[in-house]
Design a protein around this motif. Structure first.
Motif, PDB file in Angstrom:
ATOM      1  N   ILE A 158       0.721  -1.142   0.154  1.00 37.88           N
ATOM      2  CA  ILE A 158      -0.049  -0.096  -0.031  1.00 37.88           C
ATOM      3  C   ILE A 158       1.045   1.205  -0.086  1.00 37.88           C
ATOM      4  CG2 ILE A 158      -0.112  -0.031   2.531  1.00 37.88           C
ATOM      5  CD1 ILE A 158      -3.047   0.967   2.085  1.00 37.88           C
ATOM      6  N   ARG A 159       0.506   2.239  -0.859  1.00 40.21           N
ATOM      7  CA  ARG A 159       1.373   3.376  -0.980  1.00 40.21           C
ATOM      8  C   ARG A 159       0.290   4.545  -0.729  1.00 40.21           C
ATOM      9  NH1 ARG A 159       6.071   3.444  -3.539  1.00 40.21           N
ATOM     10  NH2 ARG A 159       6.044   5.610  -2.611  1.00 40.21           N
ATOM     11  N   TYR A 160       0.675   5.371   0.095  1.00 41.55           N
ATOM     12  CA  TYR A 160       0.192   6.791   0.426  1.00 41.55           C
ATOM     13  C   TYR A 160       0.828   8.009  -0.225  1.00 41.55           C
ATOM     14  CZ  TYR A 160      -1.786   3.680   4.125  1.00 41.55           C
ATOM     15  OH  TYR A 160      -2.385   2.927   4.868  1.00 41.55           O
ATOM     16  N   PHE A 161       0.172   8.596  -1.202  1.00 41.64           N
ATOM     17  CA  PHE A 161       0.822   9.672  -1.760  1.00 41.64           C
ATOM     18  C   PHE A 161       0.360  11.096  -1.285  1.00 41.64           C
ATOM     19  CE2 PHE A 161       1.107   6.130  -4.627  1.00 41.64           C
ATOM     20  CZ  PHE A 161       2.469   6.228  -5.051  1.00 41.64           C
ATOM     21  N   PHE A 162      -0.638  11.352  -0.930  1.00 40.56           N
ATOM     22  CA  PHE A 162      -0.994  12.825  -0.500  1.00 40.56           C
ATOM     23  C   PHE A 162      -2.018  12.461   0.627  1.00 40.56           C
ATOM     24  CE2 PHE A 162      -1.183  12.627  -5.184  1.00 40.56           C
ATOM     25  CZ  PHE A 162      -0.076  12.970  -5.362  1.00 40.56           C
ATOM     26  N   GLU A 163      -1.990  13.636   1.474  1.00 41.30           N
ATOM     27  CA  GLU A 163      -2.724  13.620   2.609  1.00 41.30           C
ATOM     28  C   GLU A 163      -4.256  13.627   2.262  1.00 41.30           C
ATOM     29  OE1 GLU A 163      -4.188  17.040   6.248  1.00 41.30           O
ATOM     30  OE2 GLU A 163      -2.235  17.205   4.959  1.00 41.30           O
TER      31      GLU A 163
ATOM     32  N   VAL B  62       1.697   8.572 -14.716  1.00 43.45           N
ATOM     33  CA  VAL B  62       2.910   7.881 -13.997  1.00 43.45           C
ATOM     34  C   VAL B  62       3.037   6.388 -14.141  1.00 43.45           C
ATOM     35  CG1 VAL B  62       3.669   7.596 -11.665  1.00 43.45           C
ATOM     36  CG2 VAL B  62       2.601   9.582 -12.065  1.00 43.45           C
ATOM     37  N   ARG B  63       4.057   5.963 -14.419  1.00 47.04           N
ATOM     38  CA  ARG B  63       4.135   4.349 -14.622  1.00 47.04           C
ATOM     39  C   ARG B  63       4.724   4.027 -13.184  1.00 47.04           C
ATOM     40  NH1 ARG B  63       8.339   0.342 -17.724  1.00 47.04           N
ATOM     41  NH2 ARG B  63       7.214  -1.520 -17.403  1.00 47.04           N
ATOM     42  N   PHE B  64       4.318   3.019 -12.548  1.00 51.17           N
ATOM     43  CA  PHE B  64       4.410   2.346 -11.499  1.00 51.17           C
ATOM     44  C   PHE B  64       4.982   0.963 -11.571  1.00 51.17           C
ATOM     45  CE2 PHE B  64       1.182   5.537 -10.404  1.00 51.17           C
ATOM     46  CZ  PHE B  64       1.637   6.247  -9.309  1.00 51.17           C
ATOM     47  N   ASP B  65       5.806   0.513 -10.855  1.00 48.22           N
ATOM     48  CA  ASP B  65       6.121  -0.657 -10.894  1.00 48.22           C
ATOM     49  C   ASP B  65       5.220  -1.685 -10.022  1.00 48.22           C
ATOM     50  OD1 ASP B  65       6.885  -0.902  -8.028  1.00 48.22           O
ATOM     51  OD2 ASP B  65       9.060  -0.723  -8.345  1.00 48.22           O
ATOM     52  N   GLN B  66       5.466  -3.069  -9.929  1.00 46.94           N
ATOM     53  CA  GLN B  66       4.461  -3.978  -9.283  1.00 46.94           C
ATOM     54  C   GLN B  66       4.269  -3.780  -7.780  1.00 46.94           C
ATOM     55  OE1 GLN B  66       2.061  -5.975 -10.674  1.00 46.94           O
ATOM     56  NE2 GLN B  66       2.672  -4.954 -12.811  1.00 46.94           N
ATOM     57  N   ASN B  67       5.293  -2.753  -7.327  1.00 48.64           N
ATOM     58  CA  ASN B  67       5.189  -2.674  -5.919  1.00 48.64           C
ATOM     59  C   ASN B  67       4.563  -1.372  -5.322  1.00 48.64           C
ATOM     60  OD1 ASN B  67       6.217  -5.102  -4.564  1.00 48.64           O
ATOM     61  ND2 ASN B  67       8.292  -4.421  -5.530  1.00 48.64           N
ATOM     62  N   GLY B  68       4.204  -0.708  -6.560  1.00 52.44           N
ATOM     63  CA  GLY B  68       3.777   0.948  -6.398  1.00 52.44           C
ATOM     64  C   GLY B  68       4.770   1.874  -6.216  1.00 52.44           C
TER      65      GLY B  68
END
Length: 194
Positions: A81-86, A140-146
């Motif tokens: 899980i990745r959190y990018f913005f508040e 945005v291109r993300f890898d499989q881990n985000g």
């Protein structure tokens, strides 16, 4: 299946026995209020399955949360899980259960998301809702881990996208007059052609 309660968020449905299995009911803990957690991860969420069926991704509009799940033998497990913005938000008045809505201060995360078997592509704003008129989204291109691998600021405002086998990205957007158009971004030149 996708639900929005503490009893069922995602699950597999077996039509032969008419039962759910591999029920997943955890939510990111963004608030002390459980209804707020549910609605933050469901408001404008984009849920996509990879072509192989091995990965499920959920990406939120408010705050830009990216959840990546592995699917193996019809079982769903959170991989990352990745959190990018508040996650800034307001509440819809009178809604029961409690439901979030955007506010002018809401940072808009994912407008859309698309999966290949190698990568996750996201249309990401990363700006407050009140500033969207004067900004452009990023692809945005993300890898499989985000993890973000590459990003492009787009000249076009896209609403949806798809990625071809050769990496060509197609997007449906609109021009300054509000007319829809199809955009194509080629991977070799990183230049847009219409």
């Amino acid at each position: 299946l996708k639900g929005n309660t503490d009893k069922l968020r995602y699950a597999f449905w077996d039509p032969s026995s008419q039962t759910f299995h591999s029920v997943y009911n955890d939510y990111p803990q963004l608030s002390e209020d459980r209804e707020t957690n549910w609605s933050l991860t469901d408001y404008g969420v984009k849920v996509r399955l990879s072509p192989s069926g091995n990965t499920l991704v959920a990406a939120t509009y408010i705050g830009g949360i990216l959840e990546i799940f592995n699917i193996d033998n019809n079982c769903l497990k959170l991989k990352n899980i990745r959190y990018f913005f508040e996650p800034r938000y307001g509440y819809a008045q009178g809604a029961k259960p409690r439901w979030v809505t955007t506010s002018p201060e809401s940072i808009v995360g994912f407008e859309n998301v698309f999966l290949t078997d190698d990568a996750i592509y996201g249309l990401v704003w990363g700006v407050e809702k009140s500033k969207m008129e004067t900004c452009k989204p990023q692809l945005v291109r993300f890898d499989q881990n985000g993890n973000p691998v590459k990003s492009y600021t787009l000249d076009d405002t896209l609403e949806s996208m798809a990625v071809d086998n050769d990496g060509t990205i197609y997007g449906v957007g609109y021009d300054s007059n509000g007319r829809y158009k199809l955009c194509r971004y080629t991977p070799k030149t990183d230049k847009k052609s219409l």
